[in-house]
Design an enzyme around this catalytic site. Structure first.
Site, PDB file in Angstrom:
ATOM      1  N   HIS A 172      -3.345   7.719   1.672  1.00  0.00           N
ATOM      2  CA  HIS A 172      -3.741   6.192   1.041  1.00  0.00           C
ATOM      3  C   HIS A 172      -4.948   6.101   1.606  1.00  0.00           C
ATOM      4  O   HIS A 172      -5.467   6.307   2.838  1.00  0.00           O
ATOM      5  CB  HIS A 172      -2.760   5.247   1.958  1.00  0.00           C
ATOM      6  CG  HIS A 172      -3.126   3.969   1.512  1.00  0.00           C
ATOM      7  ND1 HIS A 172      -3.452   3.503   0.487  1.00  0.00           N
ATOM      8  CD2 HIS A 172      -3.173   2.801   2.366  1.00  0.00           C
ATOM      9  CE1 HIS A 172      -3.909   2.189   0.574  1.00  0.00           C
ATOM     10  NE2 HIS A 172      -3.619   1.616   1.785  1.00  0.00           N
TER      11      HIS A 172
ATOM     12  N   ASN B 292      -9.713   0.183  -0.410  1.00  0.00           N
ATOM     13  CA  ASN B 292      -8.481   0.120  -0.478  1.00  0.00           C
ATOM     14  C   ASN B 292      -7.826  -0.536  -1.621  1.00  0.00           C
ATOM     15  O   ASN B 292      -7.979  -1.831  -1.791  1.00  0.00           O
ATOM     16  CB  ASN B 292      -7.833  -0.674   1.038  1.00  0.00           C
ATOM     17  CG  ASN B 292      -6.201  -0.597   0.905  1.00  0.00           C
ATOM     18  OD1 ASN B 292      -5.654  -0.259   0.137  1.00  0.00           O
ATOM     19  ND2 ASN B 292      -5.863  -0.948   2.169  1.00  0.00           N
TER      20      ASN B 292
ATOM     21  N   CYS C 229       0.904  -1.095   0.022  1.00  0.00           N
ATOM     22  CA  CYS C 229       0.097   0.123   0.157  1.00  0.00           C
ATOM     23  C   CYS C 229       0.942   1.276   0.010  1.00  0.00           C
ATOM     24  O   CYS C 229       0.159   2.366  -0.310  1.00  0.00           O
ATOM     25  CB  CYS C 229      -0.918   0.148   1.278  1.00  0.00           C
ATOM     26  SG  CYS C 229      -2.022  -1.240   1.281  1.00  0.00           S
TER      27      CYS C 229
HETATM   28  N1  COA Z   1     -18.369  -7.981   8.988  1.00  0.00           N
HETATM   29  C1  COA Z   1     -18.898  -7.919  10.323  1.00  0.00           C
HETATM   30  N2  COA Z   1     -18.057  -8.337  11.301  1.00  0.00           N
HETATM   31  C2  COA Z   1     -16.828  -8.482  11.316  1.00  0.00           C
HETATM   32  C3  COA Z   1     -16.323  -8.241  10.006  1.00  0.00           C
HETATM   33  C4  COA Z   1     -17.123  -7.982   8.829  1.00  0.00           C
HETATM   34  N3  COA Z   1     -16.473  -7.693   7.510  1.00  0.00           N
HETATM   35  N4  COA Z   1     -15.178  -8.340   9.943  1.00  0.00           N
HETATM   36  C5  COA Z   1     -14.673  -8.661  11.468  1.00  0.00           C
HETATM   37  N5  COA Z   1     -15.752  -8.702  12.112  1.00  0.00           N
HETATM   38  C6  COA Z   1     -16.247  -8.847  13.483  1.00  0.00           C
HETATM   39  C7  COA Z   1     -14.783  -9.712  14.105  1.00  0.00           C
HETATM   40  O1  COA Z   1     -15.253 -10.869  14.000  1.00  0.00           O
HETATM   41  C8  COA Z   1     -15.328  -9.216  15.517  1.00  0.00           C
HETATM   42  O2  COA Z   1     -16.310 -10.080  16.130  1.00  0.00           O
HETATM   43  P1  COA Z   1     -16.165 -10.506  17.569  1.00  0.00           P
HETATM   44  O3  COA Z   1     -16.030  -9.259  18.542  1.00  0.00           O
HETATM   45  O4  COA Z   1     -17.357 -11.386  17.783  1.00  0.00           O
HETATM   46  O5  COA Z   1     -14.914 -11.468  17.627  1.00  0.00           O
HETATM   47  C9  COA Z   1     -15.700  -7.845  15.461  1.00  0.00           C
HETATM   48  O6  COA Z   1     -16.302  -7.591  14.008  1.00  0.00           O
HETATM   49  C10 COA Z   1     -14.606  -6.732  15.640  1.00  0.00           C
HETATM   50  O7  COA Z   1     -13.468  -7.067  14.931  1.00  0.00           O
HETATM   51  P2  COA Z   1     -12.052  -6.390  14.863  1.00  0.00           P
HETATM   52  O8  COA Z   1     -11.104  -6.872  13.863  1.00  0.00           O
HETATM   53  O9  COA Z   1     -11.739  -6.116  16.466  1.00  0.00           O
HETATM   54  O10 COA Z   1     -12.607  -4.931  14.731  1.00  0.00           O
HETATM   55  P3  COA Z   1     -11.975  -3.601  13.959  1.00  0.00           P
HETATM   56  O11 COA Z   1     -12.781  -2.394  14.904  1.00  0.00           O
HETATM   57  O12 COA Z   1     -10.662  -3.516  14.379  1.00  0.00           O
HETATM   58  O13 COA Z   1     -12.332  -3.264  12.793  1.00  0.00           O
HETATM   59  C11 COA Z   1     -10.752  -3.387  10.864  1.00  0.00           C
HETATM   60  C12 COA Z   1     -11.548  -4.022  11.942  1.00  0.00           C
HETATM   61  C13 COA Z   1     -10.032  -4.297   9.847  1.00  0.00           C
HETATM   62  C14 COA Z   1     -11.692  -2.383  10.027  1.00  0.00           C
HETATM   63  C15 COA Z   1      -9.969  -2.364  11.245  1.00  0.00           C
HETATM   64  O14 COA Z   1      -9.185  -2.901  12.303  1.00  0.00           O
HETATM   65  C16 COA Z   1      -9.036  -1.619  10.375  1.00  0.00           C
HETATM   66  O15 COA Z   1      -9.448  -1.027   9.555  1.00  0.00           O
HETATM   67  N6  COA Z   1      -7.724  -1.779  10.499  1.00  0.00           N
HETATM   68  C17 COA Z   1      -6.416  -1.411   9.426  1.00  0.00           C
HETATM   69  C18 COA Z   1      -6.696  -1.942   8.481  1.00  0.00           C
HETATM   70  C19 COA Z   1      -5.885  -1.430   7.329  1.00  0.00           C
HETATM   71  O16 COA Z   1      -6.112  -0.439   6.910  1.00  0.00           O
HETATM   72  N7  COA Z   1      -5.237  -2.525   6.507  1.00  0.00           N
HETATM   73  C20 COA Z   1      -4.532  -2.013   5.364  1.00  0.00           C
HETATM   74  C21 COA Z   1      -3.203  -1.145   5.523  1.00  0.00           C
HETATM   75  S1  COA Z   1      -2.632  -0.737   4.129  1.00  0.00           S
END
Ligand code: COA
Length: 327
Positions: A249, A279, A115
């Site tokens: 980004h 993304n 990215c």
């Molecule tokens: N739909 C519904 N529920 C989902 C899901 C989806 N697509 N993906 C995950 N969940 C659930 C999980 O299973 C978890 O459930 P649980 O509490 O019962 O275990 C809950 O949602 C929370 O998951 P979590 O991973 O803690 O959520 P979060 O608030 O961290 O959000 C992201 C997840 C990925 C959106 C967030 O962490 C993020 O944006 N991170 C940065 C990622 C990124 O930008 N990467 C690329 C960098 S270049």
């Protein structure tokens, strides 16, 4: 004042026609529109059609960028394609693009910084043009991330999309404050396991799929991006008040908004396309730049700040006075 300037004179972009909405995703993976919107800001993503390749998108974006400034492939000395999803393991997508553009005199190669690929490629092209390794370059970010997603993993497959963006860089022997004013890159391989693909030519039989610990990546993002932006501002002798636009980004609206608040920029000075594009990895910055140049927000002579972070971890920021001085 530098000895020469490296101007960013044009931008072009391409998005595949096929659109996958959050609703479409919820049909085959356990997710819903509300969760995706609230956590990421994403409403839809573009996805390549069968047979549509990363090089096809790169070519369309590059052609648009060339046409905007009345250049063609034969004018180009350097082509860098930032991609993690090349058509083939080798040869590079950049050499394919070189052939398709008729850029017979250009040196062409790919770079892979996921990215952060666009800011990495920009830095390399800037250094090469500044040191006389050509006068005109195309820097492309192009990705078919849909090909390396695990479509059963809801924690990753909802986040990414496909597309391409390209900029033209031109060396100007009259030094000025136009063009690339600073560029800073960083890498830290200690964080490999929080964002990676579980495959590849030397480790496995297939290309693998994206694996991510999203909350750990999130924690690194705003902190590293704001600190590298401070470095880029210092290197350019600027402060935030000099910045007209932030083109970040486009990974997640919460990371983008976090950066905007940390930089204390007015919200309407930040280009946000993550809602429509998701993304698109190395393509996301030039895609967002293209949207904002085309709709008239970013104008000739304005200062644009770029930043990105990706798997590695790798991250960087650049400051550019966009366009070309009028004679
Ligand atoms: N739909 C519904 N529920 C989902 C899901 C989806 N697509 N993906 C995950 N969940 C659930 C999980 O299973 C978890 O459930 P649980 O509490 O019962 O275990 C809950 O949602 C929370 O998951 P979590 O991973 O803690 O959520 P979060 O608030 O961290 O959000 C992201 C997840 C990925 C959106 C967030 O962490 C993020 O944006 N991170 C940065 C990622 C990124 O930008 N990467 C690329 C960098 S270049």
């Amino acid at each position: 004042m530098p000895d020469v300037s490296v101007l960013m004179t044009s931008v072009g972009a391409y998005l595949p026609k096929k659109i996958l909405t959050n609703q479409d995703l919820s049909v085959f993976v356990e997710t819903n529109d509300e969760w995706i919107r609230q956590r990421t800001g994403i409403t839809q993503r573009h996805i390549v059609d069968d047979g549509e390749l990363t090089s096809d998108m790169a070519r369309e974006a590059a052609l648009k960028a060339l046409q905007r400034v009345g250049l063609d492939g034969s004018d180009i000395d350097l082509i860098i394609v930032a991609t993690t999803t090349p058509d083939d393991t080798f040869p590079s997508t950049a050499t394919k693009l070189q052939h398709q553009l008729g850029a017979t005199c250009a040196v062409a190669f790919d770079i892979q910084a996921v990215c952060a690929g666009f800011v990495y490629a920009l830095d390399i092209a800037d250094a090469m043009l500044r040191t006389g390794r050509g006068r005109k370059a195309i820097v492309v970010g192009a990705e078919s991330f849909s090909k390396i997603l695990d479509w059963k993993d809801r924690s990753t497959c909802v986040l990414f999309g496909d597309g391409a963006g390209a900029v033209i860089l031109e060396r100007d022997d009259d030094p000025s404050d136009w063009g690339i004013r600073s560029s800073i890159l960083h890498s830290d391989g200690a964080h490999r396991d929080i964002l990676f693909v579980d495959g590849g030519p030397s480790s496995s039989a297939d290309v693998g799929h994206v694996r991510m610990e999203g909350n750990k990546v999130f924690r690194h993002a705003v902190e590293k991006l704001s600190s590298v932006m401070d470095e880029a501002l210092a290197a350019a002798g600027m402060t935030v008040s000099d910045v007209d636009w932030l083109v970040p980004h486009q990974a997640n609206i919460r990371i983008i908004d976090g950066m905007q608040k940390k930089m204390q920029l007015p919200s309407d000075r930040v280009i946000r396309t993550v809602d429509k594009h998701a993304n698109t990895s190395a393509a996301s910055i030039p895609l967002a730049l293209s949207v904002a140049v085309n709709d008239g927000r970013i104008k000739n002579g304005e200062i644009v700040a770029f930043e990105a972070i990706g798997g590695g971890l790798v991250w960087g920021a650049a400051l550019v006075k966009y366009g070309r001085p009028k004679n």
